[in-house]
Design a protein around this motif. Structure first.
Motif, short mmCIF file in Angstrom:
data_model
loop_
_atom_site.label_atom_id
_atom_site.label_comp_id
_atom_site.label_asym_id
_atom_site.label_seq_id
_atom_site.Cartn_x
_atom_site.Cartn_y
_atom_site.Cartn_z
N ASN A 33 0.89 -1.27 -0.13
CA ASN A 33 0.03 0.07 0.08
C ASN A 33 0.86 1.45 -0.10
O ASN A 33 0.48 2.24 -0.65
CB ASN A 33 -0.80 0.18 1.25
CG ASN A 33 -2.14 -1.03 1.25
OD1 ASN A 33 -2.49 -1.26 0.05
ND2 ASN A 33 -2.48 -1.45 2.33
N ARG A 40 0.56 3.59 -3.03
CA ARG A 40 -0.23 4.98 -2.99
C ARG A 40 0.75 6.13 -2.45
O ARG A 40 0.51 7.23 -2.79
CB ARG A 40 -1.07 4.82 -1.55
CG ARG A 40 -2.16 3.88 -1.93
CD ARG A 40 -2.93 3.61 -0.54
NE ARG A 40 -4.27 2.62 -0.82
CZ ARG A 40 -4.93 2.06 0.18
NH1 ARG A 40 -4.71 2.64 1.45
NH2 ARG A 40 -5.68 1.30 -0.05
N VAL A 81 1.83 6.00 -7.48
CA VAL A 81 0.65 6.64 -8.05
C VAL A 81 0.95 8.32 -8.11
O VAL A 81 0.61 8.81 -9.07
CB VAL A 81 -0.70 6.34 -7.06
CG1 VAL A 81 -1.81 7.52 -7.60
CG2 VAL A 81 -1.15 5.10 -7.19
N ARG A 135 1.46 8.53 -12.23
CA ARG A 135 -0.01 8.62 -12.72
C ARG A 135 -0.08 9.43 -14.06
O ARG A 135 -0.71 8.90 -14.82
CB ARG A 135 -1.14 9.12 -11.67
CG ARG A 135 -2.40 8.85 -12.23
CD ARG A 135 -3.49 8.87 -10.87
NE ARG A 135 -4.69 8.58 -11.15
CZ ARG A 135 -5.53 8.33 -10.49
NH1 ARG A 135 -5.45 8.43 -8.88
NH2 ARG A 135 -6.78 7.76 -10.66
N MET A 139 -6.32 2.10 -9.32
CA MET A 139 -5.76 2.98 -8.43
C MET A 139 -5.04 4.04 -9.52
O MET A 139 -4.60 5.29 -9.50
CB MET A 139 -4.88 2.66 -7.67
CG MET A 139 -5.54 1.92 -6.21
SD MET A 139 -4.55 1.25 -5.03
CE MET A 139 -3.90 2.94 -4.45
#
Length: 310
Positions: free
Chosen positions: A17, A21, A25, A29, A150
């Motif tokens: 995670n 995250r 990301v 992204r 995500m």
């Protein structure tokens, strides 16, 4: 009884995670968003084309392809099956599913065939690629949906990306297998005739490996069809959305209708692609073509000097 967990607990899920995250990301992204552009353009173009094409023309085209590659029985099944899909009101959803499958298989072929060729020519690359493909094939299909959402959001394009990742391994594996299984005497002959690496690949190895590559393409297509249905959970459309909506509403009839449409489309696509790769004369034609190409690589025979007897 003692177990290693009594001494130490590894927070593996927290590490993942934090990685996704906290680092992946935020930093990548925009790059992932940009990677969606060619997939979105291809998907929208194919979807618009299939929806624009009249149902009778599309059915006739698939029936002719089925007749050519799979026989009369599959051609009749295609006619009846596509007519049934249209009569139960699922033709637009079927064409959307078909566009998603074609897009996924197209990108799998563009990525997988060159990667399989490179892996066949490099044992070191294959030793790295093989465990990655093992992981891709053994991870449950639903697990792909979480990181895809995500990184790419929801919708049809993220569903296609998940499908590409899920369906890629077979075409890579079988392309590698087909290239590696080309007869050694033909490879030696191509070297003796002075062929370059590209000439040997295109004129000798690829024709002989075509049947195996087509088998990999068939398996990729079937995996793509199964994943396209699951991708409806993250906003992909088509028949998968019909099934998912039916399950959510406990609509047995709607879910069954969508499932029947998926089965008909799967049988038609499977038999056509399987027939394209398993024709009785494929291997003979490929071998003969490879030998012909070898003699082309050899070049013209030297001519005798003028005025002298040959």
């Amino acid at each position: 009884m003692f177990s290693p967990g009594d001494l130490m607990t590894i927070p593996f899920d927290s590490w993942i995670n934090d990685f996704v995250r906290g680092w992946l990301v935020p930093n990548f992204r925009p790059a992932f968003r940009a990677a969606q552009v060619p997939i979105t353009m291809t998907l929208n173009g194919l979807n618009g084309f299939f929806l624009w094409m009249p149902m009778l023309i599309t059915t006739a085209a698939f029936a002719l392809a089925a007749w050519r590659y799979a026989g009369r029985g599959i051609a009749i099944f295609t006619l009846l099956g596509f007519a049934f899909i249209d009569m139960i009101g699922l033709w637009p959803q079927t064409m959307t599913t078909l566009a998603m499958i074609v897009t996924s298989v197209l990108f799998c072929a563009v990525i997988g065939i060159p990667l399989g060729i490179l892996a066949a020519r490099s044992d070191r690359l294959w030793s790295v690629t093989r465990p990655v493909l093992d992981i891709m094939q053994t991870i449950p299909s639903f697990v792909y949906l979480v990181p895809i959402v995500m990184l790419f959001g929801v919708g049809m394009t993220p569903g296609i990306i998940a499908t590409i990742i899920f369906a890629l391994p077979p075409i890579v594996r079988l392309t590698n297998l087909g290239i590696r299984n080309v007869r050694g005497d033909l490879i030696e002959a191509s070297h003796a005739f002075g062929s370059t690496g590209w000439q040997m690949l295109w004129d000798v190895q690829f024709p002989l490996a075509l049947r195996t590559i087509m088998a990999g393409l068939n398996q990729t297509l079937m995996l793509a069809l199964s994943m396209v249905v699951i991708a409806a959970l993250i906003g992909a459309g088509g028949l998968g959305l019909v099934v998912n909506t039916g399950l959510g509403r406990l609509d047995v009839g709607g879910a069954t209708a969508g499932g029947v449409g998926i089965v008909i489309l799967a049988i038609v696509l499977d038999r056509i692609t399987q027939g394209m790769g398993e024709q009785n004369n494929v291997q003979t034609v490929s071998l003969r073509q490879a030998v012909i190409n070898l003699f082309r690589l050899r070049g013209p025979e030297p001519q005798g000097e003028p005025g002298k007897a040959g």
